[in-house]
Design an enzyme around this catalytic site. Structure first.
Site, PDB file in Angstrom:
ATOM      1  N   ARG A  91     112.965  98.503  17.160  1.00  0.00           N
ATOM      2  CA  ARG A  91     114.036  97.278  16.572  1.00  0.00           C
ATOM      3  C   ARG A  91     115.573  97.146  16.260  1.00  0.00           C
ATOM      4  NH1 ARG A  91     109.524  92.894  16.680  1.00  0.00           N
ATOM      5  NH2 ARG A  91     110.334  91.007  15.207  1.00  0.00           N
ATOM      6  N   ARG A 130     105.332  77.112  17.581  1.00  0.00           N
ATOM      7  CA  ARG A 130     104.115  77.693  17.308  1.00  0.00           C
ATOM      8  C   ARG A 130     104.086  78.016  16.392  1.00  0.00           C
ATOM      9  NH1 ARG A 130     106.252  83.738  18.172  1.00  0.00           N
ATOM     10  NH2 ARG A 130     107.130  83.908  15.599  1.00  0.00           N
ATOM     11  N   ARG A 132     103.135  79.738  13.406  1.00  0.00           N
ATOM     12  CA  ARG A 132     103.096  80.806  12.841  1.00  0.00           C
ATOM     13  C   ARG A 132     104.257  81.120  11.391  1.00  0.00           C
ATOM     14  NH1 ARG A 132     104.735  86.451  16.126  1.00  0.00           N
ATOM     15  NH2 ARG A 132     105.879  87.070  13.974  1.00  0.00           N
TER      16      ARG A 132
HETATM   17  P1  AMP Z   1     107.022  89.917  15.645  1.00  0.00           P
HETATM   18  O1  AMP Z   1     105.608  89.932  16.310  1.00  0.00           O
HETATM   19  O2  AMP Z   1     107.305  91.922  16.787  1.00  0.00           O
HETATM   20  O3  AMP Z   1     107.577  88.711  15.885  1.00  0.00           O
HETATM   21  O4  AMP Z   1     107.173  90.681  14.541  1.00  0.00           O
HETATM   22  C1  AMP Z   1     106.831  89.929  13.135  1.00  0.00           C
HETATM   23  C2  AMP Z   1     107.929  90.795  12.367  1.00  0.00           C
HETATM   24  O5  AMP Z   1     107.195  91.669  11.734  1.00  0.00           O
HETATM   25  C3  AMP Z   1     109.593  90.489  12.539  1.00  0.00           C
HETATM   26  O6  AMP Z   1     109.677  89.312  11.800  1.00  0.00           O
HETATM   27  C4  AMP Z   1     109.759  92.220  11.651  1.00  0.00           C
HETATM   28  O7  AMP Z   1     109.373  91.324   9.518  1.00  0.00           O
HETATM   29  C5  AMP Z   1     107.868  92.655  11.322  1.00  0.00           C
HETATM   30  N1  AMP Z   1     108.374  93.556  12.382  1.00  0.00           N
HETATM   31  C6  AMP Z   1     107.545  94.074  13.449  1.00  0.00           C
HETATM   32  N2  AMP Z   1     107.638  94.950  14.076  1.00  0.00           N
HETATM   33  C7  AMP Z   1     108.922  95.683  13.592  1.00  0.00           C
HETATM   34  C8  AMP Z   1     109.593  96.824  13.924  1.00  0.00           C
HETATM   35  N3  AMP Z   1     109.720  97.498  14.256  1.00  0.00           N
HETATM   36  N4  AMP Z   1     110.379  97.491  12.720  1.00  0.00           N
HETATM   37  C9  AMP Z   1     110.714  96.111  11.662  1.00  0.00           C
HETATM   38  N5  AMP Z   1     109.851  95.421  11.294  1.00  0.00           N
HETATM   39  C10 AMP Z   1     109.241  95.201  12.557  1.00  0.00           C
END
Ligand code: AMP
Length: 186
Positions: A91, A130, A132
């Site tokens: 990320r 969505r 969430r």
């Molecule tokens: P996602 O499901 O990929 O949209 O991730 C949801 C949330 O999880 C993000 O907005 C971040 O707060 C956290 N997150 C997920 N992956 C990462 C990562 N690789 N590094 C830091 N935070 C993450």
């Protein structure tokens, strides 16, 4: 045995989760989503979950020190022989560098880096639909900012190292899956 190691990039709402899951199923490899892992530990209220919750709710990235060990442990598990699909990691550029070193240590490398492209207005509409917990208007705005500031540079990181493949994510889900299947030569 050929291995498929695929990194999925793209903004929040691009459909990474859906497509990564589908492709992982077709290829018979694990779908590793850091967001999903984090939502799991938050639900279970583990020490990591407690630390991560505020960041996820605000749409900020969880600090690297919380996520790097987690990904290292996950990529060292025995179900990874045939490959994996990483969704939501890396990320930021530090995470991308960490992943490169980790894969070097494991004597592996990413076979494909795929970027799902979707126009910004479309992303907001999709995220609002969505529903969430972190899909409120304010958090969505912050997640898109964080994507621009921290995650978009990861595209350049891979552009200069691997061949980054862009896929139009603004098509019907089946059409997106078809484009992805062509890339990974299924
Ligand atoms: P996602 O499901 O990929 O949209 O991730 C949801 C949330 O999880 C993000 O907005 C971040 O707060 C956290 N997150 C997920 N992956 C990462 C990562 N690789 N590094 C830091 N935070 C993450």
């Amino acid at each position: 045995m050929t291995s498929s190691r695929i990194i999925f990039l793209g903004p929040p709402g691009a459909g990474k989760g859906t497509q990564a899951q589908k492709l992982a199923q077709l290829l018979g490899i694990p779908h590793i989503s850091t967001g999903e892992i984090l939502r799991g530990v938050i639900k279970e209220n583990t020490p990591l979950g407690k630390k991560a919750q505020g960041y996820v709710d605000r749409g900020e990235l969880v600090p690297d020190e919380l996520i790097l060990d987690l990904i290292k442990e996950r990529l060292n598990q025995g179900d990874n022989v045939k490959g994996w699909i990483l969704d939501g990691f890396p990320r930021n550029v530090e995470q991308a560098e960490f992943l490169d070193n980790l894969l070097d240590d494991l004597q592996q490398s990413a076979g494909y880096v795929v970027n799902l492209e979707v126009p910004k207005e479309q992303l907001i509409t999709r995220l609002l639909q969505r529903g969430r917990r972190d899909d409120t208007e304010e958090t969505i705005r912050r997640r898109l900012e964080v994507y621009q500031e921290e995650t978009a540079p990861v595209l350049d990181y891979y552009r200069t190292r691997n061949s980054l493949k862009s896929v139009d994510g603004n098509l019907l889900p089946e059409e997106v899956t078809n484009s992805l299947e062509k890339i990974v030569a299924l």
